[in-house]
Design a protein around this motif. Structure first.
Motif, short mmCIF file in Angstrom:
data_model
loop_
_atom_site.label_atom_id
_atom_site.label_comp_id
_atom_site.label_asym_id
_atom_site.label_seq_id
_atom_site.Cartn_x
_atom_site.Cartn_y
_atom_site.Cartn_z
N ILE A 21 0.81 -1.11 0.08
CA ILE A 21 -0.01 -0.04 0.22
C ILE A 21 0.86 1.55 -0.04
CG2 ILE A 21 -1.99 -1.06 1.32
CD1 ILE A 21 -0.84 0.96 3.68
N TYR A 28 4.95 0.85 0.99
CA TYR A 28 5.01 -0.35 2.07
C TYR A 28 4.56 -1.71 1.51
CZ TYR A 28 5.28 3.87 5.32
OH TYR A 28 5.59 5.12 5.80
N HIS A 37 -1.25 -6.77 12.09
CA HIS A 37 -1.58 -5.49 12.32
C HIS A 37 -2.35 -5.08 13.21
CE1 HIS A 37 -4.34 -2.15 10.29
NE2 HIS A 37 -3.41 -1.40 10.74
N PRO A 38 -2.29 -4.27 14.29
CA PRO A 38 -3.02 -4.26 15.52
C PRO A 38 -4.48 -3.69 15.06
CG PRO A 38 -1.07 -2.82 15.75
CD PRO A 38 -1.03 -3.42 14.36
N GLY A 39 -4.82 -3.17 13.71
CA GLY A 39 -6.02 -2.90 13.21
C GLY A 39 -6.83 -4.13 12.78
N VAL A 43 -8.91 -4.96 7.24
CA VAL A 43 -9.12 -3.65 6.78
C VAL A 43 -8.04 -3.30 5.63
CG1 VAL A 43 -10.14 -2.63 8.91
CG2 VAL A 43 -7.70 -2.87 8.85
N LEU A 44 -6.95 -4.17 5.83
CA LEU A 44 -5.98 -3.82 4.59
C LEU A 44 -6.27 -4.52 3.54
CD1 LEU A 44 -2.86 -4.54 7.10
CD2 LEU A 44 -3.84 -2.11 6.52
N VAL A 49 -7.87 -0.05 -0.11
CA VAL A 49 -6.76 0.05 0.51
C VAL A 49 -5.59 -0.85 -0.06
CG1 VAL A 49 -5.44 -0.52 2.72
CG2 VAL A 49 -7.86 0.54 2.73
N PHE A 58 -5.40 6.28 6.23
CA PHE A 58 -4.31 6.05 7.18
C PHE A 58 -4.38 7.08 8.08
CE2 PHE A 58 -0.26 6.63 9.03
CZ PHE A 58 0.14 5.10 9.50
N LEU A 61 -6.75 7.32 10.90
CA LEU A 61 -6.87 6.21 11.97
C LEU A 61 -5.56 6.10 12.78
CD1 LEU A 61 -8.33 3.49 9.43
CD2 LEU A 61 -9.37 4.22 11.47
N HIS A 62 -4.32 6.70 12.36
CA HIS A 62 -3.18 6.63 12.86
C HIS A 62 -2.50 8.03 13.18
CE1 HIS A 62 -3.65 3.31 10.29
NE2 HIS A 62 -3.13 2.49 11.05
N PHE A 72 8.22 0.23 11.52
CA PHE A 72 7.32 0.31 10.31
C PHE A 72 8.30 1.06 9.12
CE2 PHE A 72 4.26 0.50 13.89
CZ PHE A 72 4.06 -0.64 13.68
N ARG A 465 -11.87 7.83 20.98
CA ARG A 465 -10.50 7.83 20.97
C ARG A 465 -9.91 8.79 22.34
NH1 ARG A 465 -12.10 6.87 16.04
NH2 ARG A 465 -10.58 5.71 14.84
N GLY A 471 -3.21 5.34 20.42
CA GLY A 471 -3.74 5.73 19.20
C GLY A 471 -3.98 7.46 18.95
C1 HEM Z 1 1.99 1.59 6.82
C2 HEM Z 1 1.17 0.75 7.00
C3 HEM Z 1 0.42 0.74 8.48
C4 HEM Z 1 1.06 0.38 9.62
C5 HEM Z 1 2.63 0.48 9.98
C6 HEM Z 1 -0.23 0.42 10.55
C7 HEM Z 1 -0.07 0.26 11.91
C8 HEM Z 1 -0.97 0.43 12.89
C9 HEM Z 1 -0.66 0.31 14.27
C10 HEM Z 1 0.84 0.47 14.97
C11 HEM Z 1 -1.87 0.49 14.89
C12 HEM Z 1 -1.99 0.61 16.46
C13 HEM Z 1 -1.51 2.03 16.95
C14 HEM Z 1 -2.73 2.72 17.20
O1 HEM Z 1 -3.62 2.56 17.73
O2 HEM Z 1 -2.56 4.02 16.39
C15 HEM Z 1 -3.07 0.47 13.95
C16 HEM Z 1 -4.14 0.53 14.36
C17 HEM Z 1 -5.08 0.48 13.18
N1 HEM Z 1 -4.85 0.44 11.88
FE1 HEM Z 1 -2.89 0.61 10.80
N2 HEM Z 1 -1.24 0.55 9.96
C18 HEM Z 1 -1.04 0.81 8.75
C19 HEM Z 1 -1.99 0.90 7.60
C20 HEM Z 1 -3.21 0.63 7.76
C21 HEM Z 1 -4.36 1.11 6.93
C22 HEM Z 1 -3.74 1.33 5.44
C23 HEM Z 1 -5.46 1.17 7.42
C24 HEM Z 1 -6.76 1.08 6.62
C25 HEM Z 1 -7.84 0.56 6.83
C26 HEM Z 1 -5.23 0.73 8.84
C27 HEM Z 1 -6.29 0.57 9.76
C28 HEM Z 1 -6.13 0.32 10.91
C29 HEM Z 1 -7.10 0.55 12.10
C30 HEM Z 1 -8.56 0.57 11.71
C31 HEM Z 1 -6.46 0.46 13.27
C32 HEM Z 1 -7.13 0.61 14.59
C33 HEM Z 1 -7.41 2.17 14.97
C34 HEM Z 1 -7.93 2.48 16.49
O3 HEM Z 1 -8.09 1.30 17.23
O4 HEM Z 1 -8.66 3.21 16.33
N3 HEM Z 1 -3.96 0.59 9.05
N4 HEM Z 1 -2.05 0.20 12.66
#
Ligand code: HEM
Length: 514
Positions: A21, A28, A37-39, A43-44, A49, A58, A61-62, A72, A465, A471
């Motif tokens: 993506i 990446y 992936h914690p999410g 979703v990915l 996406v 992105f 959500l982050h 990362f 949040r 987050g």
């Molecule tokens: C470089 C790509 C990505 C990385 C390294 C990444 C990493 C992470 C990490 C570390 C978290 C947990 C930390 C936090 O709560 O902020 C997270 C949560 C999440 N990510 Fe990603 N992520 C990536 C891309 C994406 C993409 C493209 C989506 C699109 C839907 C996504 C959806 C989510 C969701 C839904 C959560 C949970 C958020 C929440 O609890 O509010 N992620 N991701």
């Protein structure tokens, strides 16, 4: 040189086990990471996406800092053809360009009558110090709850930060401040205000108290009322970052009611024997010196400097902020304290205790108002990047209304703080005590009550949040949880409001009539 991929090339990798993506122009490879992936994985794999530019999704959500984590960064395999990186990480020490994120004097195009170039020099260097030294240690210690790292105190010692935290005065004479960028005779209350406000950027309230909160209130009585030998010894150790102080006034039996203290000091040959307890003492669990108020046989108060040693025990108290603050309960069991450690005059301890209240409360205002401003910045960023019903969150009038109130609160508090700081710069100690005790009490009450309104509004803006420790809303959750500390320490809001009005009433002219 990094590899450049076309959109078509990226689009070929869109399934489990082979997943690319794009975020902010970087490609990446999430093929392995996706399952962890914690999410979640699903979703990915979404069709908007997987194999696509998912930048907007992105950032909804982050936090940006997710991308700067080394684990990362390693997932980047190249960049997207024709795309430009937009969300660069701010350089350490840089100013925010978000409106109201900085006080007016640091905002482009605005002026201030209060700040001189040497204030800006200190601000720049101190922000760098916060970004590079305090934030990494602060965030780690908030997580593990350990005391701030000794290396941080030594670095603070090298730059004489602890000495500056105590404000302008003779204690700065001959010291090299912040590597020599500011002359001791130039240092004034605006420099100290800057240090307080910059420290608020840590978003680590417990840690912030951990790095010398106890010394900020416990050392002044030693410095101003201690015998020369004791004073010189302790000031040197503390300024060098080798020792810490704590102020022990409150007890389980007596809070703001200083007259109700039960900790007892019995006069013996060459000193005192101290027996009793102290509660809610900042830095207690790791402080080396305790400045404590004790009742005497005559029923008066004496303030003593007690060194950690036989008979002194400290244990942590769990509060709503982190144990990095070292908040503790102290017991003194027949502790001998040499007479030289008496601060001020026997039975006149109240004067010693009260002597630092204005400076302490004003210092708390600097941090509290600084923290309130950062919450405004967090909210402005969030409403701008968060989309609801296909539009940014700020398209809702109710959200803009909350922001209007938040901005007005912090700007009014800042202006009042700067006015009082200007008065402090021009008044001798006696005048400050006479003329500023009321205004400072009222300012603190105003700053902390508005802070709580802003914390509540910020949680409403961030929703779930805002009550989540990780987050997007992590700093809002932290602020909302720790904001009551400022409203209690140094005098509860109602007590301070009342003090401010009583001071005004004392000064009413006898012939004042409608
Ligand atoms: C470089 C790509 C990505 C990385 C390294 C990444 C990493 C992470 C990490 C570390 C978290 C947990 C930390 C936090 O709560 O902020 C997270 C949560 C999440 N990510 Fe990603 N992520 C990536 C891309 C994406 C993409 C493209 C989506 C699109 C839907 C996504 C959806 C989510 C969701 C839904 C959560 C949970 C958020 C929440 O609890 O509010 N992620 N991701």
């Amino acid at each position: 040189m990094s590899k450049v991929f076309t959109r078509e090339e990226v689009a070929q990798h869109k399934k489990e086990g082979d997943l690319w993506i794009v975020v902010d122009s970087n490609v990446y490879n999430l093929s392995k990471f996706a399952a962890m992936h914690p999410g979640g994985l699903s979703v990915l794999l979404d069709e908007d996406v997987a194999g696509k530019d998912a930048t907007e999704t992105f950032f909804g959500l982050h936090r940006t800092e997710v991308l700067s984590k080394p684990q990362f960064k390693r997932l980047i395999i190249g960049t997207l053809e024709g795309a430009q990186q937009q969300f660069l990480e701010p350089a350490p020490g840089s100013l925010s360009q978000v409106p109201y994120a900085e006080p007016t004097w640091l905002s482009k195009g605005y002026y201030s009558p209060y700040y001189k170039p040497h204030h800006r020099v200190l601000q720049t260097e101190f922000r760098k110090f916060v970004d590079e030294v305090l934030i990494p240690d602060g965030r780690a210690r908030e997580e593990d709850g350990k005391r701030p790292s000794p290396s941080v105190f030594l670095e603070m010692g090298r730059l004489n930060i602890m000495a500056m935290r105590l404000g302008p005065g003779p204690h700065l004479k001959g010291l090299e401040l912040m590597g020599g960028i500011i002359k001791p005779e130039e240092f004034d209350y605006f420099h100290e205000l800057i240090m307080g406000q910059e420290s608020a950027r840590l978003h680590a309230r417990g840690y912030l108290d951990g790095i010398g909160g106890g010394t900020f209130i416990g050392l002044p009585p030693i410095m101003n009322f201690g015998k020369p030998a004791l004073r010189e010894k302790i000031m040197k150790e503390v300024f060098e970052g080798k020792k810490l102080c704590a102020l022990g006034i409150t007890e389980a039996f007596a809070g703001s009611d200083v007259a109700g203290l039960r900790c007892f000091a019995k006069r013996v040959e060459n000193g005192w024997i101290v027996t009793g307890t102290k509660k809610w003492i900042t830095n207690a669990t790791f402080a080396d010196y305790f400045t404590i108020g004790c009742r005497t046989e005559q029923g008066g108060l004496v303030v003593l400097c007690v060194e950690r040693g036989p008979g002194v025990e400290t244990k942590p108290i769990k509060t709503s902020y982190s144990t990095a603050a070292g908040t503790g309960y102290i017991t003194f069991e027949d502790v001998f304290v040499p007479y030289e450690n008496t601060l001020g005059t026997e039975n006149k301890g109240l004067q010693v205790i009260l002597s630092n209240f204005n400076h302490e409360r004003w210092g708390m205002c600097t941090v509290s108002i600084g923290a309130q401003r950062i919450v405004v910045e967090e909210c402005l960023k969030w409403v701008n990047q968060r989309k609801v019903f296909g539009k940014p969150l700020h398209s809702q009038a109710v959200i803009r209304n909350k922001l209007a109130a938040m901005i007005s609160r912090v700007e009014s508090a800042q202006s009042w703080l700067e006015n009082i700081t200007f008065q402090m710069n021009h008044m001798k100690y006696g005048q400050q005590a006479e003329l500023l005790a009321g205004p400072i009490a009222l300012l603190k009450q105003y700053a902390t009550s508005t802070a709580q309104e802003t914390a509540r509004d910020a949680v409403q803006i961030f929703g779930g949040r805002g009550i989540t420790k990780t987050g997007m809303g992590r700093f809002i959750e932290h602020y909302h949880r720790t904001v009551p500390f400022d409203a209690v320490l140094g005098g509860a809001e109602d007590v301070l409001g009342d003090l401010g009005v009583r001071q005004a009433l004392k000064k009413m002219p006898k012939d004042a009539r409608l």
